[in-house]
Design a protein around this motif. Structure first.
Motif, mmCIF file in Angstrom:
data_model
loop_
_atom_site.group_PDB
_atom_site.id
_atom_site.type_symbol
_atom_site.label_atom_id
_atom_site.label_comp_id
_atom_site.label_asym_id
_atom_site.label_seq_id
_atom_site.Cartn_x
_atom_site.Cartn_y
_atom_site.Cartn_z
ATOM 1 N N ALA A 83 33.050 48.556 40.782
ATOM 2 C CA ALA A 83 34.107 47.454 40.942
ATOM 3 C C ALA A 83 35.434 48.238 41.428
ATOM 4 C CB ALA A 83 34.243 47.106 39.426
ATOM 5 N N ASP A 84 35.917 49.119 41.043
ATOM 6 C CA ASP A 84 37.124 49.736 41.478
ATOM 7 C C ASP A 84 37.069 50.057 43.133
ATOM 8 O OD1 ASP A 84 38.264 50.262 39.079
ATOM 9 O OD2 ASP A 84 37.961 52.102 38.796
ATOM 10 N N GLN A 85 36.021 50.122 43.806
ATOM 11 C CA GLN A 85 36.066 50.095 45.184
ATOM 12 C C GLN A 85 36.269 48.962 45.865
ATOM 13 O OE1 GLN A 85 34.773 53.534 46.438
ATOM 14 N NE2 GLN A 85 35.161 53.773 44.273
ATOM 15 N N ARG A 86 36.425 47.819 44.898
ATOM 16 C CA ARG A 86 36.741 46.446 45.798
ATOM 17 C C ARG A 86 37.745 45.810 44.695
ATOM 18 N NH1 ARG A 86 34.610 48.337 49.517
ATOM 19 N NH2 ARG A 86 32.838 47.414 50.847
ATOM 20 N N PRO A 87 38.780 46.399 44.649
ATOM 21 C CA PRO A 87 39.862 45.956 43.686
ATOM 22 C C PRO A 87 40.052 44.571 43.629
ATOM 23 C CG PRO A 87 40.623 47.831 44.792
ATOM 24 C CD PRO A 87 39.488 47.331 45.443
ATOM 25 N N GLY A 88 39.802 43.957 42.374
ATOM 26 C CA GLY A 88 39.888 42.647 42.068
ATOM 27 C C GLY A 88 38.793 41.733 42.249
ATOM 28 N N LEU A 89 37.771 42.211 42.730
ATOM 29 C CA LEU A 89 36.668 41.416 42.907
ATOM 30 C C LEU A 89 35.818 41.041 41.905
ATOM 31 C CD1 LEU A 89 34.959 39.558 45.307
ATOM 32 C CD2 LEU A 89 33.920 41.797 45.459
ATOM 33 N N LEU A 90 35.395 42.059 41.204
ATOM 34 C CA LEU A 90 34.430 42.022 40.045
ATOM 35 C C LEU A 90 35.323 42.330 38.641
ATOM 36 C CD1 LEU A 90 31.096 43.680 41.484
ATOM 37 C CD2 LEU A 90 31.620 41.093 41.147
ATOM 38 N N LEU A 91 36.532 42.795 38.725
ATOM 39 C CA LEU A 91 37.185 43.037 37.522
ATOM 40 C C LEU A 91 38.663 42.946 37.950
ATOM 41 C CD1 LEU A 91 37.652 44.213 34.875
ATOM 42 C CD2 LEU A 91 37.361 46.652 35.700
ATOM 43 N N SER A 92 39.504 42.265 37.408
ATOM 44 C CA SER A 92 40.817 41.808 37.776
ATOM 45 C C SER A 92 41.753 43.290 37.593
ATOM 46 C CB SER A 92 41.387 40.908 36.985
ATOM 47 O OG SER A 92 42.750 40.578 37.282
ATOM 48 N N VAL A 93 42.752 43.303 38.791
ATOM 49 C CA VAL A 93 43.648 44.448 38.710
ATOM 50 C C VAL A 93 44.901 43.844 38.514
ATOM 51 C CG1 VAL A 93 42.038 46.204 39.949
ATOM 52 C CG2 VAL A 93 43.444 44.590 41.199
ATOM 53 N N ASP A 94 45.260 42.719 38.721
ATOM 54 C CA ASP A 94 46.621 42.182 38.436
ATOM 55 C C ASP A 94 46.836 41.366 37.310
ATOM 56 O OD1 ASP A 94 45.387 40.010 39.423
ATOM 57 O OD2 ASP A 94 46.320 39.920 41.258
ATOM 58 N N ASP A 95 45.835 41.178 36.502
ATOM 59 C CA ASP A 95 45.929 40.329 35.439
ATOM 60 C C ASP A 95 45.521 41.099 34.166
ATOM 61 O OD1 ASP A 95 45.731 38.375 33.203
ATOM 62 O OD2 ASP A 95 45.329 36.961 34.667
ATOM 63 N N PRO A 96 46.260 41.848 33.466
ATOM 64 C CA PRO A 96 45.917 42.618 32.268
ATOM 65 C C PRO A 96 45.029 41.922 31.256
ATOM 66 C CG PRO A 96 48.281 42.972 32.819
ATOM 67 C CD PRO A 96 47.841 41.825 33.507
ATOM 68 N N ALA A 97 45.509 40.505 31.073
ATOM 69 C CA ALA A 97 44.613 39.961 29.881
ATOM 70 C C ALA A 97 43.220 39.386 30.502
ATOM 71 C CB ALA A 97 45.350 38.620 29.355
ATOM 72 N N GLN A 98 43.614 39.026 31.515
ATOM 73 C CA GLN A 98 42.002 38.737 32.402
ATOM 74 C C GLN A 98 41.192 39.949 32.510
ATOM 75 O OE1 GLN A 98 40.457 36.025 33.095
ATOM 76 N NE2 GLN A 98 38.760 37.040 33.720
ATOM 77 N N ARG A 99 41.610 41.091 32.798
ATOM 78 C CA ARG A 99 40.931 42.272 32.761
ATOM 79 C C ARG A 99 40.284 42.564 31.410
ATOM 80 N NH1 ARG A 99 40.812 46.863 36.172
ATOM 81 N NH2 ARG A 99 40.461 48.859 35.027
ATOM 82 N N ALA A 100 41.225 42.745 30.562
ATOM 83 C CA ALA A 100 40.659 42.955 29.054
ATOM 84 C C ALA A 100 39.693 42.052 28.522
ATOM 85 C CB ALA A 100 42.134 43.053 28.103
ATOM 86 N N THR A 101 39.737 40.734 28.790
ATOM 87 C CA THR A 101 38.545 39.695 28.482
ATOM 88 C C THR A 101 37.240 40.309 29.296
ATOM 89 O OG1 THR A 101 40.296 37.992 28.074
ATOM 90 C CG2 THR A 101 38.046 37.365 28.352
#
Ligand SMILES: N[C@@H](CCC(=O)N[C@@H](CS)C(=O)NCC(=O)O)C(=O)O
Length: 217
Positions: free
Chosen positions: A81-99
């Motif tokens: 997921a880290d290889q494609r930032p934001g695609l499968l796990l948000s990187v710019d929305d902490p709440a969305q990432r945590a959820t």
């Protein structure tokens, strides 16, 4: 075609979950099949990658120097997921990432791990204990419909690693679930099943070359 990243594994839940993540991320990889029945995961060349003798293992040869080796299916999913930032796990929305992580770990710990424990307890001969754990895992899997109350996917309106973790175990449980009165979960299961990347990932080890002796399945 071979790529600089290999995913050593077999047709097990942990490996297929990792393969689906590669496919969904669009990260080129080569599945390297290990014949677990004949102990390929105990061969010395494989143990040098994964001393525990378990699958899956990633070998990334993109960098200079020694390849990067990573074990643990759930760490592999996060790494992909880290290889494609934001695609499968948000990187710019902490709440969305945590959820997303909340639901990802819900499936990993409350469903998949209990199901794995049931398998292990069954092997020990404790069938009552195994049936209990299976039931607890199944109930936790079905409970996840609550995550779909206001959204199309498990952690919001975008497909994520939470859907990959959830779908791989719920599709395994599918025949044991009473689907009446569960339209949202049913719709989600079918929607995810139809994703081309999910289909490709689930077939990652069909007919691929083994690393142990060159045999084809
Ligand atoms: N926690 C590890 C578990 C790895 C694991 O137990 N893999 C199983 C297949 S799903 C395995 O290698 N089994 C072969 C054996 O134990 O002999 C992960 O998530 O990668």
């Amino acid at each position: 075609m071979t790529t600089e990243i290999e995913l050593h594994g077999a047709r097990t839940g942990n490996c297929l979950r990792a393969a689906v993540t590669f496919e969904e991320a669009g990260l080129p990889y080569t599945p390297v099949w290990l014949d677990l029945r004949h102990g390929a995961h105990g061969a010395s060349d494989y143990l040098s990658l994964n001393p525990a003798g378990k699958v899956p293992t990633v070998v990334d040869r993109r960098g200079a120097g020694e390849p990067f080796v990573l074990t643990q299916s759930n760490a592999i999913m996060l790494w992909v997921a880290d290889q494609r930032p934001g695609l499968l796990l948000s990187v710019d929305d902490p709440a969305q990432r945590a959820t997303t992580l909340e639901r990802y770990f819900y499936f990993i710990t409350d469903v998949i791990e209990r199901s794995r424990a049931a398998f292990q307890v069954r092997k020990s001969g404790d069938h009552a204990g195994s049936a209990y754990l299976d039931q607890v895992a199944l109930e936790a899997a079905v409970f996840s419909e609550i995550f779909l109350k206001d959204s199309e996917f498990m952690a919001g309106d975008r497909f994520s690693i939470a859907d990959i973790a959830g779908w791989t175990i719920l599709s395994f449980f599918e025949p044991h679930i009473d689907w009446s009165g569960r339209p949202r979960l049913r719709h989600w299961l079918d929607t995810v099943a139809a994703r081309p990347a999910v289909r490709r990932g689930m077939h990652a080890y069909d007919g691929v070359v083994s690393n142990s002796n060159g045999d084809r399945r």
